[in-house]
Write a protein that holds these residues in place. Structure first.
Motif, PDB file in Angstrom:
ATOM      1  N   PRO A 274       1.840   9.254   2.966  1.00  0.00           N
ATOM      2  CA  PRO A 274       0.836   8.277   2.545  1.00  0.00           C
ATOM      3  C   PRO A 274       0.437   8.474   1.087  1.00  0.00           C
ATOM      4  CG  PRO A 274      -0.178   9.982   3.897  1.00  0.00           C
ATOM      5  CD  PRO A 274       1.313  10.221   3.952  1.00  0.00           C
ATOM      6  N   LEU A 275       0.103   7.375   0.439  1.00  0.00           N
ATOM      7  CA  LEU A 275      -0.451   7.349  -0.923  1.00  0.00           C
ATOM      8  C   LEU A 275       0.544   7.749  -2.010  1.00  0.00           C
ATOM      9  CD1 LEU A 275      -3.965   8.955  -0.208  1.00  0.00           C
ATOM     10  CD2 LEU A 275      -3.316   6.538  -0.119  1.00  0.00           C
ATOM     11  N   LEU A 276       1.807   7.948  -1.631  1.00  0.00           N
ATOM     12  CA  LEU A 276       2.820   8.324  -2.609  1.00  0.00           C
ATOM     13  C   LEU A 276       3.979   7.344  -2.551  1.00  0.00           C
ATOM     14  CD1 LEU A 276       2.992  12.219  -2.157  1.00  0.00           C
ATOM     15  CD2 LEU A 276       1.964  10.983  -4.058  1.00  0.00           C
ATOM     16  N   PRO A 277       4.607   7.050  -3.688  1.00  0.00           N
ATOM     17  CA  PRO A 277       5.771   6.145  -3.681  1.00  0.00           C
ATOM     18  C   PRO A 277       6.884   6.703  -2.803  1.00  0.00           C
ATOM     19  CG  PRO A 277       4.970   6.528  -5.925  1.00  0.00           C
ATOM     20  CD  PRO A 277       4.245   7.503  -5.050  1.00  0.00           C
ATOM     21  N   SER A 278       7.556   5.824  -2.071  1.00  0.00           N
ATOM     22  CA  SER A 278       8.616   6.258  -1.161  1.00  0.00           C
ATOM     23  C   SER A 278       9.750   6.957  -1.896  1.00  0.00           C
ATOM     24  CB  SER A 278       9.158   5.057  -0.390  1.00  0.00           C
ATOM     25  OG  SER A 278       9.670   4.084  -1.282  1.00  0.00           O
TER      26      SER A 278
END
Length: 427
Positions: A274-278
């Motif tokens: 979550p909250l981070l670019p894939s």
């Protein structure tokens, strides 16, 4: 993680409070020096007055001796058959590779032993039908045979089921079950990646997701709508039929009354942070609690004076597989009052529940403690069944185990993969 969780981990998995053993305690023998037995049976047995872990056998006696020394098991047998012929042993715990479950469960029953059998019960539905309908199980004073879906025995799973099967609410409309093991948790040479040993995500970790869906539906899926798998990225050289092994499986199902459900079972999950670019996390191990989400149909609770009051319930359970560490059941009821087509009022009622023990006043409440693991609850019911006691009423019967394997087989077929091969042992 709070003190309560740390204590539950310590008391449930690391050092359960020992109890005095009764003279009529059930004496277990372990087939295989498995990595799951310490948390699934050895630790729970320490806290149960009617269970003794008395013996172990492995294909390598040296390994069995080291295992016995580590876990204070007094008897070591050189072969599985020697263990089955030991008259001092009452019950057998089987946590062998999946392809050996049918053979050694049947051999154990023939030796007159009760059997606690790790999931999956067998390699395929054909074996499951042969095992669970065997005449030995219908004879007077037949041995007890249980497929070890431990999560079902914990009070929180039964609490979750009560919230979605509440007669005051609508029936199940759709459900979603997800379970991940992080990338790297299972080494490349693990037996779970071997087709000939009945390996693969769906038949391994995925049996839990399927079992959950079937419990949620309270009926068997009538159709596999879709099944997709991710194969092994870099299978070890010489692996037989490696292209038939699923590292992850996603599937959708429909029941006869129109309910739908989907599952995700991944033995090597990455990304999804979550909250981070894939792009940053796609190669990192994925973390997260197992969960089941269920949406019920909207139900009319009041219809008078031209107004209709409806409620639609959604329920989520978190970490049903290891609930003694932490769990939560989230229940949300969305209310709507309408006058004709006009919405007059809406509101939501939400609650979060935990159930480490049976509730006060419940007939099932007794000696259990908050630190009891799902494995200990399961063992308690196994002992009750062997002793002929009523118990909590939670059980996994033979028909259930057969239907379970049928659903797993159908999922493999829909995905375009072979059903796991049957054993060479005579059916």
């Amino acid at each position: 993680m709070g003190f309560g969780a740390l204590y539950r981990i310590y008391a449930g998995f690391v050092s359960p409070p020992p109890v005095k053993k009764r003279d009529d305690a059930i004496r277990f023998g372990l087939l295989g020096a498995s990595s799951i037995a310490p948390i699934a049976l050895i630790a729970p047995a320490k806290a149960h007055s009617e269970v003794i872990i008395a013996a172990v056998a492995a294909r390598d006696r040296t390994r069995a001796e080291a295992y016995a020394k580590k876990h204070n098991i007094p008897i070591v047998h050189s072969t599985y058959e020697d263990l089955l012929q030991d008259p001092s042993i009452d019950a057998i715990y089987i946590a062998l590779p999946n392809n050996l479950h049918y053979e050694w469960a049947l051999r154990s029953l023939r030796a007159g032993k009760h059997v606690l059998l790790e999931k999956p019960s067998c390699s395929n539905a054909e074996e499951a039908r042969a095992l669970f309908t065997h005449p030995l199980l219908k004879a007077p004073n037949a041995p007890i045979l249980l497929e070890a879906f431990h999560y079902r025995f914990h009070p929180v799973w039964q609490t979750f089921l009560a919230r979605i099967h509440d007669p005051a609410m609508g029936r199940v409309k759709n459900a979603f079950v997800q379970q991940y093991l992080p990338k790297g948790a299972i080494p490349d040479n693990d037996i779970r990646w071997r087709f000939d040993l009945a390996g693969g995500a769906m038949i391994d970790f995925g049996t839990y997701t399927m079992s959950c869906l079937r419990q949620i539906f309270r009926q068997e899926p009538s159709e596999v709508l879709e099944a997709k798998y991710r194969g092994l990225m870099s299978p070890p050289a010489g692996l037989v039929e490696a292209d038939q092994v699923d590292q992850a499986m996603t599937a959708r199902y429909r029941t006869a009354d129109g309910a739908t459900g989907s599952l995700v079972a991944d033995l090597s999950a990455s990304g999804g942070w979550p909250l981070l670019p894939s792009s940053w996390t796609k190669n990192l191990p994925r973390l997260g609690w197992p969960k089941c989400e269920v949406a019920l149909e909207e139900r009319v609770v009041e219809d008078s004076e031209g107004q209709t009051h409806t409620v639609q319930r959604n329920v989520v359970i978190w970490n049903h597989l290891l609930p003694s560490i932490y769990h939560r059941v989230d229940v949300e009821d969305a209310h709507v009052i309408r006058r004709g087509e006009q919405v007059v009022k809406t509101w939501k009622e939400s609650k979060r529940e935990k159930a480490y023990k049976w509730p006060v006043g419940d007939a099932r409440a007794g000696i259990e403690q908050e630190w009891w693991t799902s494995y200990l609850y399961q063992l308690h019911e196994f002992v009750n069944k062997v002793k002929g006691r009523e118990g909590s009423g939670v059980w996994v019967d033979g028909e259930d185990s057969i239907k379970q394997m049928e659903a797993v087989d159908e999922t493999y077929r829909k995905a375009g993969l072979k059903v796991r091969p049957r054993t060479a042992f005579e059916l």
